[in-house]
Design a protein around this motif. Structure first.
Motif, PDB file in Angstrom:
ATOM      1  N   UNK A  34      -7.177  -2.615 127.871  1.00 14.05           N
ATOM      2  CA  UNK A  34      -7.296  -4.021 128.246  1.00 14.05           C
ATOM      3  C   UNK A  34      -8.393  -4.235 129.279  1.00 14.05           C
ATOM      4  N   UNK A  35      -8.632  -3.222 130.106  1.00 11.77           N
ATOM      5  CA  UNK A  35      -9.620  -3.348 131.186  1.00 11.77           C
ATOM      6  C   UNK A  35     -11.020  -2.911 130.762  1.00 11.77           C
ATOM      7  N   UNK A  36     -11.166  -2.334 129.592  1.00 12.17           N
ATOM      8  CA  UNK A  36     -12.453  -1.801 129.148  1.00 12.17           C
ATOM      9  C   UNK A  36     -13.293  -2.922 128.525  1.00 12.17           C
ATOM     10  N   UNK A  37     -14.391  -3.270 129.149  1.00  9.12           N
ATOM     11  CA  UNK A  37     -15.227  -4.378 128.689  1.00  9.12           C
ATOM     12  C   UNK A  37     -15.840  -4.103 127.317  1.00  9.12           C
ATOM     13  N   UNK A  38     -16.197  -2.853 127.054  1.00 14.55           N
ATOM     14  CA  UNK A  38     -16.816  -2.529 125.769  1.00 14.55           C
ATOM     15  C   UNK A  38     -15.808  -2.671 124.636  1.00 14.55           C
ATOM     16  N   UNK A  39     -14.594  -2.201 124.843  1.00 14.35           N
ATOM     17  CA  UNK A  39     -13.553  -2.346 123.830  1.00 14.35           C
ATOM     18  C   UNK A  39     -13.306  -3.824 123.539  1.00 14.35           C
ATOM     19  N   UNK A  40     -13.171  -4.610 124.587  1.00 15.53           N
ATOM     20  CA  UNK A  40     -12.889  -6.034 124.401  1.00 15.53           C
ATOM     21  C   UNK A  40     -14.054  -6.749 123.718  1.00 15.53           C
ATOM     22  N   UNK A  41     -15.279  -6.327 123.997  1.00 15.58           N
ATOM     23  CA  UNK A  41     -16.445  -6.920 123.336  1.00 15.58           C
ATOM     24  C   UNK A  41     -16.432  -6.631 121.836  1.00 15.58           C
TER      25      UNK A  41
END
Length: 270
Positions: A34-41
């Protein structure tokens, strides 16, 4: 059980609830995702090809959230029913790693859509591998990173291809992917004029709930308002349950809730 708990049971994975498996490790992994910006992107970008360009059903962040919740609930019910998983165990990993494999694979299974809708599971493999190389060192030594990574990639590959799952963890991800069939998933392509069978049949599905069954560890109950929903149940969910390794543990019951007397199909049991 409160009314709110009844509404979310079998639909929403609650990290703080009691589970039939060790959950501390997977809850930490879920926080990291949830905190990983690349995953969320990726979860946002992967919806462009299927929805905007091909007018297909949702495959973005909302779909991933639903699939992950359903996968975790399905896994929890299976564990409560005494089903023994083999993916983590075959690799010499801990029982706690079963849920980690399910959570990671259900989160990353569709990122290949950023490349193309067609054959997306194969594009998901290298993209997910790169993300796993970043995430897993926080939780595992090198040897276990390799083992967990291999199991996650196996589950991703088997979620939507002719490849047969060799682990029950992969089977859970495969089946959970098909459990996202409620009408909200097809809202955008439907409003844009999409009338393909996936869109129309998904519009017919009202609710999908999971619970413990009398004779099976898991009972999947589906309410539909139109016989078109049979396509979702038979051609998609049944197809993914077949050869998943979970066939003997899951029972599916679909009910047509239409009340005007024009019911072509009233009840399906698989």
């Amino acid at each position: 059980m409160s009314e709110q708990e009844a509404d979310t049971r079998g639909r929403i994975y609650e990290p703080n609830a009691e589970h039939a498996f060790p959950d501390e490790r997977v809850n930490d992994v879920l926080d990291a995702l949830a905190a990983d910006e690349e995953v969320q992107a990726y979860l946002e970008a992967q919806n462009v090809n299927p929805v905007k360009r091909k007018r297909y059903n949702d495959h973005g962040a909302k779909h991933i959230s639903i699939v992950r919740h359903r996968a975790m609930c399905l896994y929890d019910l299976l564990k409560a029913g005494g089903v023994e998983f083999n993916g983590a165990g075959d690799q010499g990993l801990d029982e706690a790693d079963e849920a980690v494999i399910v959570a990671l694979a259900s989160t990353l299974h569709d990122i290949g859509h950023v490349v193309h809708r067609d054959d997306h599971p194969y594009y998901s493999i290298p993209l997910a591998a790169d993300l796993l190389d970043k995430i897993l060192p926080e939780f595992y030594d090198v040897g276990d990173q390799v083992r967990v990574k291999g199991e996650v990639l196996h589950a991703i590959l088997c979620h939507h291809t002719e490849e047969q799952p060799l682990t029950l963890e992969a089977g859970v991800v495969r089946v959970a992917d098909a459990l996202d069939m409620e009408r909200g998933r097809s809202r955008i392509p439907y409003e844009r004029g999409g009338r393909g069978i996936n869109t129309v049949s998904s519009q017919a599905i009202e609710t999908v709930t999971l619970s413990s069954g009398d004779d099976y560890p898991v009972l999947v109950e589906i309410e539909m308002n139109n016989a078109a929903g049979v396509y979702q149940v038979d051609n998609l969910l049944k197809a993914k349950l077949t050869d998943s390794g979970l066939e003997s543990h899951v029972r599916i019951v679909a009910l047509n809730t239409r009340e005007d007397g024009n019911q072509i199909v009233e009840r399906i049991e698989l």
